[in-house]
Enzyme design. Structure first.
Site, PDB file in Angstrom:
ATOM      1  N   LYS A   1      -9.732  -4.110 -55.911  1.00 28.91           N
ATOM      2  CA  LYS A   1      -9.349  -3.671 -54.829  1.00 28.91           C
ATOM      3  C   LYS A   1      -7.753  -3.058 -54.871  1.00 28.91           C
ATOM      4  O   LYS A   1      -7.459  -2.019 -54.512  1.00 28.91           O
ATOM      5  CB  LYS A   1      -9.225  -4.395 -53.269  1.00 28.91           C
ATOM      6  N   ASN A   2      -6.926  -3.937 -55.349  1.00 27.98           N
ATOM      7  CA  ASN A   2      -5.659  -3.537 -55.455  1.00 27.98           C
ATOM      8  C   ASN A   2      -5.104  -2.669 -56.464  1.00 27.98           C
ATOM      9  O   ASN A   2      -4.381  -1.781 -56.549  1.00 27.98           O
ATOM     10  CB  ASN A   2      -4.736  -4.753 -55.559  1.00 27.98           C
TER      11      ASN A   2
ATOM     12  N   ARG B   1      -1.037  -1.657 -45.726  1.00 30.51           N
ATOM     13  CA  ARG B   1       0.147  -1.788 -46.374  1.00 30.51           C
ATOM     14  C   ARG B   1       0.377  -0.972 -47.711  1.00 30.51           C
ATOM     15  O   ARG B   1       1.343  -0.188 -47.823  1.00 30.51           O
ATOM     16  CB  ARG B   1       0.438  -3.176 -46.704  1.00 30.51           C
TER      17      ARG B   1
ATOM     18  N   CYS C   1       3.258  -6.860 -39.913  1.00 32.01           N
ATOM     19  CA  CYS C   1       2.674  -7.582 -41.236  1.00 32.01           C
ATOM     20  C   CYS C   1       2.415  -9.094 -41.042  1.00 32.01           C
ATOM     21  O   CYS C   1       3.045  -9.743 -40.325  1.00 32.01           O
ATOM     22  CB  CYS C   1       3.716  -7.590 -42.205  1.00 32.01           C
TER      23      CYS C   1
ATOM     24  N   ARG D   1       8.024  -8.456 -45.348  1.00 35.38           N
ATOM     25  CA  ARG D   1       7.529  -7.764 -46.578  1.00 35.38           C
ATOM     26  C   ARG D   1       8.245  -6.412 -46.634  1.00 35.38           C
ATOM     27  O   ARG D   1       7.692  -5.254 -46.463  1.00 35.38           O
ATOM     28  CB  ARG D   1       6.197  -7.523 -46.666  1.00 35.38           C
ATOM     29  N   PRO D   2       9.543  -6.505 -46.994  1.00 33.71           N
ATOM     30  CA  PRO D   2      10.080  -5.232 -46.824  1.00 33.71           C
ATOM     31  C   PRO D   2      10.080  -4.104 -48.029  1.00 33.71           C
ATOM     32  O   PRO D   2       9.317  -4.521 -48.819  1.00 33.71           O
ATOM     33  CB  PRO D   2      11.892  -5.650 -47.265  1.00 33.71           C
ATOM     34  N   ILE D   3      10.358  -2.746 -47.750  1.00 38.75           N
ATOM     35  CA  ILE D   3      10.253  -2.044 -48.910  1.00 38.75           C
ATOM     36  C   ILE D   3      11.501  -1.526 -49.668  1.00 38.75           C
ATOM     37  O   ILE D   3      11.594  -0.362 -50.281  1.00 38.75           O
ATOM     38  CB  ILE D   3       9.131  -0.907 -48.618  1.00 38.75           C
TER      39      ILE D   3
ATOM     40  N   GLN E   1      12.832  -2.297 -52.208  1.00 38.04           N
ATOM     41  CA  GLN E   1      12.998  -1.970 -53.757  1.00 38.04           C
ATOM     42  C   GLN E   1      12.305  -0.724 -54.051  1.00 38.04           C
ATOM     43  O   GLN E   1      12.671   0.051 -55.012  1.00 38.04           O
ATOM     44  CB  GLN E   1      12.196  -3.060 -54.430  1.00 38.04           C
TER      45      GLN E   1
ATOM     46  N   ASP F   1      -2.452 -14.771 -54.222  1.00 39.53           N
ATOM     47  CA  ASP F   1      -3.816 -14.454 -53.510  1.00 39.53           C
ATOM     48  C   ASP F   1      -4.943 -15.379 -53.734  1.00 39.53           C
ATOM     49  O   ASP F   1      -5.941 -15.070 -53.151  1.00 39.53           O
ATOM     50  CB  ASP F   1      -4.110 -12.824 -54.091  1.00 39.53           C
TER      51      ASP F   1
ATOM     52  N   ILE G   1       5.923 -16.773 -53.396  1.00 41.37           N
ATOM     53  CA  ILE G   1       5.908 -15.126 -53.177  1.00 41.37           C
ATOM     54  C   ILE G   1       5.834 -14.766 -51.729  1.00 41.37           C
ATOM     55  O   ILE G   1       6.703 -13.785 -51.352  1.00 41.37           O
ATOM     56  CB  ILE G   1       4.612 -14.643 -53.999  1.00 41.37           C
TER      57      ILE G   1
ATOM     58  N   ARG H   1     -12.346  -6.245 -45.681  1.00 40.19           N
ATOM     59  CA  ARG H   1     -11.230  -5.278 -46.484  1.00 40.19           C
ATOM     60  C   ARG H   1     -11.167  -5.539 -47.860  1.00 40.19           C
ATOM     61  O   ARG H   1     -10.621  -4.642 -48.387  1.00 40.19           O
ATOM     62  CB  ARG H   1      -9.763  -5.671 -45.628  1.00 40.19           C
TER      63      ARG H   1
HETATM   64  N1  EPU Z   1       9.731  -7.376 -51.790  1.00 37.12           N
HETATM   65  C1  EPU Z   1      10.805  -7.223 -51.194  1.00 37.12           C
HETATM   66  N2  EPU Z   1      11.243  -5.860 -50.981  1.00 37.12           N
HETATM   67  C2  EPU Z   1      10.380  -4.940 -51.722  1.00 37.12           C
HETATM   68  C3  EPU Z   1       9.170  -5.377 -52.116  1.00 37.12           C
HETATM   69  C4  EPU Z   1       8.774  -6.771 -51.983  1.00 37.12           C
HETATM   70  O1  EPU Z   1      11.582  -8.154 -50.542  1.00 37.12           O
HETATM   71  O2  EPU Z   1      10.741  -3.758 -51.753  1.00 37.12           O
HETATM   72  C5  EPU Z   1       9.178  -8.789 -51.734  1.00 37.12           C
HETATM   73  C6  EPU Z   1       8.101  -9.234 -50.458  1.00 37.12           C
HETATM   74  O3  EPU Z   1       8.459  -9.197 -49.381  1.00 37.12           O
HETATM   75  C7  EPU Z   1       7.260 -10.326 -50.977  1.00 37.12           C
HETATM   76  C8  EPU Z   1       7.628 -10.233 -52.656  1.00 37.12           C
HETATM   77  O4  EPU Z   1       8.675  -9.266 -53.046  1.00 37.12           O
HETATM   78  O5  EPU Z   1       7.741 -11.581 -50.690  1.00 37.12           O
HETATM   79  C9  EPU Z   1       6.046  -9.742 -53.262  1.00 37.12           C
HETATM   80  O6  EPU Z   1       6.016  -8.425 -52.769  1.00 37.12           O
HETATM   81  P1  EPU Z   1       5.064  -7.204 -53.622  1.00 37.12           P
HETATM   82  O7  EPU Z   1       5.758  -6.110 -53.674  1.00 37.12           O
HETATM   83  O8  EPU Z   1       4.941  -8.032 -55.152  1.00 37.12           O
HETATM   84  O9  EPU Z   1       3.668  -7.326 -53.090  1.00 37.12           O
HETATM   85  P2  EPU Z   1       2.880  -6.143 -52.402  1.00 37.12           P
HETATM   86  O10 EPU Z   1       2.899  -5.066 -53.253  1.00 37.12           O
HETATM   87  O11 EPU Z   1       3.392  -5.952 -51.039  1.00 37.12           O
HETATM   88  C10 EPU Z   1       0.843  -6.910 -53.638  1.00 37.12           C
HETATM   89  C11 EPU Z   1      -0.593  -6.999 -53.223  1.00 37.12           C
HETATM   90  C12 EPU Z   1      -0.704  -8.322 -52.451  1.00 37.12           C
HETATM   91  C13 EPU Z   1      -0.228  -9.387 -53.272  1.00 37.12           C
HETATM   92  C14 EPU Z   1       1.283  -9.212 -53.662  1.00 37.12           C
HETATM   93  C15 EPU Z   1       1.773 -10.025 -54.752  1.00 37.12           C
HETATM   94  C16 EPU Z   1      -1.576  -4.759 -53.075  1.00 37.12           C
HETATM   95  C17 EPU Z   1      -2.171  -3.692 -52.104  1.00 37.12           C
HETATM   96  N3  EPU Z   1      -0.870  -5.844 -52.166  1.00 37.12           N
HETATM   97  O12 EPU Z   1       1.571  -6.674 -52.251  1.00 37.12           O
HETATM   98  O13 EPU Z   1      -2.171  -8.531 -52.071  1.00 37.12           O
HETATM   99  O14 EPU Z   1      -0.241 -10.746 -52.629  1.00 37.12           O
HETATM  100  O15 EPU Z   1       1.132  -7.987 -54.322  1.00 37.12           O
HETATM  101  O16 EPU Z   1       0.908 -10.345 -55.734  1.00 37.12           O
HETATM  102  O17 EPU Z   1      -1.417  -4.638 -54.238  1.00 37.12           O
HETATM  103  C18 EPU Z   1      -4.178  -9.210 -51.152  1.00 37.12           C
HETATM  104  O18 EPU Z   1      -4.859  -8.436 -51.701  1.00 37.12           O
HETATM  105  O19 EPU Z   1      -4.776  -9.906 -50.423  1.00 37.12           O
HETATM  106  C19 EPU Z   1      -2.534  -9.085 -51.020  1.00 37.12           C
HETATM  107  C20 EPU Z   1      -1.772  -9.405 -50.006  1.00 37.12           C
END
Ligand code: EPU
Length: 445
Positions: free
Chosen positions: A34-35, A106, A130, A135-137, A139, A320, A342, A412
């Site tokens: 999926k991801n 997301r 969320c 989960r900020p963006i 970065q 996950d 995480i 999902r």
């Molecule tokens: N984070 C920040 N700032 C950012 C980005 C991330 O503070 O700009 C923090 C997040 O808040 C979180 C941590 O860093 O605490 C990890 O976030 P990451 O960006 O790695 O995760 P994501 O891209 O939002 C993806 C998967 C998630 C999985 C995580 C961790 C996708 C679509 N989603 O999320 O998958 O848990 O990586 O491996 O790829 C799932 O499939 O159930 C799922 C939630």
């Protein structure tokens, strides 16, 4: 809100009913990741000509991503349940990824990187509220700015613009190895002028899969799978045929199911290397795992033993998989300690497991699990995707009947979970919820 699901039913109105305690035997074919699909499908916006993507999982998050791509002007042709042909020639600069869809998933934030990469500008609704904590963006935004985009969040939308001078390659140092930020920066940088270097990049298999897909289309991306990724921008990319990797977490979930219920199951269409972190942990719990080239067999006959878990970025133990393995630990001998490092809010399934007799205490990032002899079936509610998976795992190992509500969360990210489990002898079925209590749709991924 009622969501159409991959089973074609309205899953807000259905539940999974499981009669537990039956060892699982047979084989399960693992679907595409999926991801990885959620990164690769928006990446087709960068391509000239048709892309044929195979091994896409038939799950509602993927359906939603395809709907968004269609809405912004891409031509989408489903060849079969797991193959799609996408031509993004019709997508125009200035197309807006709307709130109504973006808020439900997301991964819609990948449209920012893809639009920026192709048109040097993007307007995408902020991913909505969320359920895995904050989960900020930041970065992602830092990366786009480093590449020369001006980024503003206003009226619920992320506006990113580099139309003045276009995107220019740059070093980007990530504060944490964010999967989403790494993927988004790769998408934006694939056609930017010059060299982008991402330091402290995420190493997850789906980051590598995206890089392989883009490279097959003519991109120049080196180092994916390590913490330094170098992207030399190319003027154009050409659509290709590509097959998505198998889903590491789907496979891990069925491994946890066998660990909880006992029995012996072979998982086909897997990459055993991606499962090593999960295999090692389940072996500590008492499972035996045999690897082949593209399959693994997992067996559990004896008692479950305690184990400690700490979630970490890949190749560490994945967040996950934390809920599903915690479900196994709930009936393991001894006291186990789980540290979630995480996600902020990944213990919401614990109250549901407690309904089944689990003894778990959560204090911040740490959960202490005192294993009981057997969980007992109960009505429970999935509150997110992996929480739902954990309740299935718990239900399969428990004594008696478990009714799992909120199954739209599960659909999902898991293709045909009920059918696949029935195929290995589980007593699980989809039923209408007798007392309909409509729940509003959350988001995941
Ligand atoms: N984070 C920040 N700032 C950012 C980005 C991330 O503070 O700009 C923090 C997040 O808040 C979180 C941590 O860093 O605490 C990890 O976030 P990451 O960006 O790695 O995760 P994501 O891209 O939002 C993806 C998967 C998630 C999985 C995580 C961790 C996708 C679509 N989603 O999320 O998958 O848990 O990586 O491996 O790829 C799932 O499939 O159930 C799922 C939630």
């Amino acid at each position: 809100m009622i969501i159409k699901t991959n089973t074609g039913r309205c899953s807000v109105l259905t539940q999974y009913v499981i009669n537990g305690g039956i060892p699982l035997r047979g084989s399960i074919n693992i679907s595409g990741a999926k991801n990885a699909a959620l990164a690769i499908l928006p990446a087709t916006l960068l391509m000239e000509g048709e892309c044929r993507i195979e091994n896409i999982p038939k799950v509602t998050d993927v359906t939603l991503m395809l709907e968004i791509l269609r809405d912004v002007g891409a031509s989408i042709r489903l060849v079969d349940d797991n193959t799609v042909v996408i031509d993004s020639g019709g997508v125009r600069a200035g197309s807006v990824a709307p709130y109504e869809q973006a808020r439900r998933m997301r991964a819609s934030y990948y449209l920012i990187g893809a639009f920026l990469g192709r048109f040097s500008s993007a307007q995408v609704a902020m991913p909505g509220g969320c359920n895995l904590g904050v989960r900020p963006i930041d970065q992602h935004i830092k990366g786009f700015e480093k590449l020369g985009a001006e980024v503003q969040v206003k009226a619920g939308f992320v506006h990113a613009d580099a139309q003045g001078g276009g995107l220019k390659g740059s070093p980007v140092y990530l504060d944490m190895a964010s999967v989403g930020a790494t993927i988004n920066i790769i998408l934006a940088a694939a056609m930017a002028e010059g060299l982008t270097v991402i330091e402290n990049a995420a190493r997850e298999p789906h980051v590598v899969d995206l890089a392989n897909f883009l490279n097959s289309a003519g991109a120049d991306i080196k180092g994916a799978g390590t913490d330094i990724i170098k992207i030399r921008g190319k003027k154009s990319l050409t659509g290709r045929n590509y097959a998505i990797i198998p889903d590491q977490i789907e496979a891990g979930t069925y491994m946890a199911a066998v660990t909880a219920a006992g029995g012996e199951v072979t998982l086909t269409n897997v990459i055993p290397k991606h499962l090593e972190c999960i295999t090692a942990k389940l072996e500590e719990l008492g499972a035996e795992v045999e690897e082949d080239d593209e399959s693994i067999t997992i067996k559990r006959e004896g008692k479950l033993r305690k184990a400690n878990i700490k979630t970490l970025p890949y190749p560490g133990f994945p967040t996950d998989m934390q809920p599903q393995v915690s479900a196994c630990l709930s009936s393991a001998e001894g006291i186990s300690m789980v540290t979630e490092s995480i996600s902020d809010n990944r213990y919401r399934y614990v109250d549901e497991l407690k309904r089944m007799g689990a003894r778990i205490q959560v204090d911040g990032k740490v959960a202490v699990i005192e294993g009981v002899k057997k969980l007992t079936g109960a009505p429970v509610q999935a509150c997110d995707l992996r929480a739902g998976a954990a309740l299935i795992v718990a239900g399969l190992g428990a004594q008696g009947k478990t009714e799992v509500g909120g199954v739209y969360h599960i659909e999902r990210g898991y293709e045909d979970a009920v059918k696949k489990l029935q195929g290995v002898g589980a007593d699980i079925r989809v039923e209408d919820v007798p007392d309909t209590e409509l729940l509003s749709a959350g988001q995941t991924g």
